[in-house]
Motif scaffolding. Sequence first.
Motif, PDB file in Angstrom:
ATOM      1  N   VAL A  57      -2.583  -4.567 -54.115  1.00  0.00           N
ATOM      2  CA  VAL A  57      -3.015  -3.190 -54.323  1.00  0.00           C
ATOM      3  C   VAL A  57      -3.088  -2.447 -52.996  1.00  0.00           C
ATOM      4  CG1 VAL A  57      -4.856  -1.708 -55.219  1.00  0.00           C
ATOM      5  CG2 VAL A  57      -4.366  -3.903 -56.333  1.00  0.00           C
ATOM      6  N   ALA A  58      -2.555  -1.240 -53.014  1.00  0.00           N
ATOM      7  CA  ALA A  58      -2.668  -0.342 -51.868  1.00  0.00           C
ATOM      8  C   ALA A  58      -3.336   0.934 -52.336  1.00  0.00           C
ATOM      9  CB  ALA A  58      -1.292  -0.014 -51.293  1.00  0.00           C
ATOM     10  N   GLU A  59      -4.129   1.513 -51.460  1.00  0.00           N
ATOM     11  CA  GLU A  59      -4.670   2.831 -51.750  1.00  0.00           C
ATOM     12  C   GLU A  59      -3.642   3.866 -51.301  1.00  0.00           C
ATOM     13  OE1 GLU A  59      -8.597   3.348 -50.149  1.00  0.00           O
ATOM     14  OE2 GLU A  59      -9.422   1.736 -51.392  1.00  0.00           O
ATOM     15  N   SER A  60      -3.676   5.023 -51.906  1.00  0.00           N
ATOM     16  CA  SER A  60      -2.668   6.045 -51.630  1.00  0.00           C
ATOM     17  C   SER A  60      -2.646   6.498 -50.177  1.00  0.00           C
ATOM     18  CB  SER A  60      -2.861   7.252 -52.555  1.00  0.00           C
ATOM     19  OG  SER A  60      -4.181   7.748 -52.449  1.00  0.00           O
ATOM     20  N   TYR A  61      -3.714   6.257 -49.423  1.00  0.00           N
ATOM     21  CA  TYR A  61      -3.741   6.613 -48.004  1.00  0.00           C
ATOM     22  C   TYR A  61      -3.344   5.446 -47.112  1.00  0.00           C
ATOM     23  CZ  TYR A  61      -6.011  10.921 -49.414  1.00  0.00           C
ATOM     24  OH  TYR A  61      -6.282  12.124 -50.000  1.00  0.00           O
ATOM     25  N   GLY A  62      -2.918   4.314 -47.704  1.00  0.00           N
ATOM     26  CA  GLY A  62      -2.386   3.221 -46.916  1.00  0.00           C
ATOM     27  C   GLY A  62      -3.273   2.009 -46.721  1.00  0.00           C
ATOM     28  N   VAL A  63      -4.487   2.015 -47.228  1.00  0.00           N
ATOM     29  CA  VAL A  63      -5.355   0.846 -47.098  1.00  0.00           C
ATOM     30  C   VAL A  63      -4.910  -0.199 -48.114  1.00  0.00           C
ATOM     31  CG1 VAL A  63      -7.720  -0.010 -47.353  1.00  0.00           C
ATOM     32  CG2 VAL A  63      -7.314   2.213 -46.315  1.00  0.00           C
ATOM     33  N   TRP A  64      -4.720  -1.433 -47.645  1.00  0.00           N
ATOM     34  CA  TRP A  64      -4.325  -2.533 -48.525  1.00  0.00           C
ATOM     35  C   TRP A  64      -5.558  -3.299 -48.952  1.00  0.00           C
ATOM     36  CZ3 TRP A  64       0.505  -2.877 -50.337  1.00  0.00           C
ATOM     37  CH2 TRP A  64       1.507  -2.186 -49.645  1.00  0.00           C
ATOM     38  N   GLY A  65      -5.560  -3.781 -50.187  1.00  0.00           N
ATOM     39  CA  GLY A  65      -6.656  -4.586 -50.704  1.00  0.00           C
ATOM     40  C   GLY A  65      -6.716  -5.940 -50.012  1.00  0.00           C
ATOM     41  N   LEU A  66      -7.851  -6.594 -50.124  1.00  0.00           N
ATOM     42  CA  LEU A  66      -8.065  -7.895 -49.487  1.00  0.00           C
ATOM     43  C   LEU A  66      -7.073  -8.944 -49.979  1.00  0.00           C
ATOM     44  CD1 LEU A  66      -9.758  -9.616 -47.582  1.00  0.00           C
ATOM     45  CD2 LEU A  66     -11.336 -10.040 -49.467  1.00  0.00           C
ATOM     46  N   THR A  67      -6.813  -8.965 -51.285  1.00  0.00           N
ATOM     47  CA  THR A  67      -5.862  -9.935 -51.834  1.00  0.00           C
ATOM     48  C   THR A  67      -4.464  -9.681 -51.291  1.00  0.00           C
ATOM     49  OG1 THR A  67      -7.198 -10.069 -53.839  1.00  0.00           O
ATOM     50  CG2 THR A  67      -4.993 -10.978 -53.964  1.00  0.00           C
ATOM     51  N   ALA A  68      -4.079  -8.416 -51.163  1.00  0.00           N
ATOM     52  CA  ALA A  68      -2.766  -8.067 -50.601  1.00  0.00           C
ATOM     53  C   ALA A  68      -2.676  -8.519 -49.148  1.00  0.00           C
ATOM     54  CB  ALA A  68      -2.521  -6.568 -50.707  1.00  0.00           C
ATOM     55  N   ARG A  69      -3.730  -8.262 -48.372  1.00  0.00           N
ATOM     56  CA  ARG A  69      -3.716  -8.672 -46.965  1.00  0.00           C
ATOM     57  C   ARG A  69      -3.609 -10.181 -46.831  1.00  0.00           C
ATOM     58  NH1 ARG A  69      -8.002  -4.741 -46.683  1.00  0.00           N
ATOM     59  NH2 ARG A  69      -9.483  -6.409 -46.247  1.00  0.00           N
ATOM     60  N   ASP A  70      -4.321 -10.905 -47.681  1.00  0.00           N
ATOM     61  CA  ASP A  70      -4.243 -12.372 -47.669  1.00  0.00           C
ATOM     62  C   ASP A  70      -2.836 -12.830 -48.049  1.00  0.00           C
ATOM     63  OD1 ASP A  70      -5.485 -15.038 -47.516  1.00  0.00           O
ATOM     64  OD2 ASP A  70      -5.171 -15.072 -49.696  1.00  0.00           O
ATOM     65  N   PHE A  71      -2.252 -12.195 -49.060  1.00  0.00           N
ATOM     66  CA  PHE A  71      -0.898 -12.537 -49.491  1.00  0.00           C
ATOM     67  C   PHE A  71       0.108 -12.288 -48.362  1.00  0.00           C
ATOM     68  CE2 PHE A  71       3.170 -11.056 -51.243  1.00  0.00           C
ATOM     69  CZ  PHE A  71       3.592 -12.227 -51.841  1.00  0.00           C
ATOM     70  N   PHE A  72       0.012 -11.116 -47.701  1.00  0.00           N
ATOM     71  CA  PHE A  72       0.929 -10.808 -46.606  1.00  0.00           C
ATOM     72  C   PHE A  72       0.771 -11.800 -45.456  1.00  0.00           C
ATOM     73  CE2 PHE A  72       0.863  -6.127 -48.027  1.00  0.00           C
ATOM     74  CZ  PHE A  72       2.002  -6.293 -48.792  1.00  0.00           C
ATOM     75  N   SER A  73      -0.440 -12.228 -45.189  1.00  0.00           N
ATOM     76  CA  SER A  73      -0.683 -13.199 -44.123  1.00  0.00           C
ATOM     77  C   SER A  73      -0.008 -14.539 -44.443  1.00  0.00           C
ATOM     78  CB  SER A  73      -2.190 -13.392 -43.924  1.00  0.00           C
ATOM     79  OG  SER A  73      -2.436 -14.371 -42.946  1.00  0.00           O
TER      80      SER A  73
END
Length: 121
Positions: A57-73
């Motif tokens: 999940v991303a917010e429309s202003y560019g903030v990524w959710g915690l699960t997304a950040r973990d996935f990208f890592s």
Amino acid sequence: MGKPAALDLSVTSPHNPLTLLEAGVTTGAAAKATEERKLKANMGKCADLGWLCVPVVAESYGVWGLTARDFFSKLGSRLATSLGKSKSVVTHVLYGRMSMNLVRANTTAILSRSVPPPELQ
């Protein structure tokens, strides 16, 4: 080898009335609420199939959710290993590409809803 994963990609707005108050105080609150909603809706189905449920999940202003950040890592680590590159470089490229895709999608959504001025119609 790990489990297959079902990626549930979403963009949410911190202006959503359901999360507006919390989003005004906590960065990423709208993304977190959407992640929780997506997990609740899909976790059972994914578990039945033996899949991981990953709300990206991303917010429309560019903030990524915690699960997304973990996935990208995690994805960045695996790609870095297979490509022989540093994790920081690979992860930076992933975020850059995903962010540009988000900007393009937002632009397309805005332009598809806008009404041209009468002189341009």
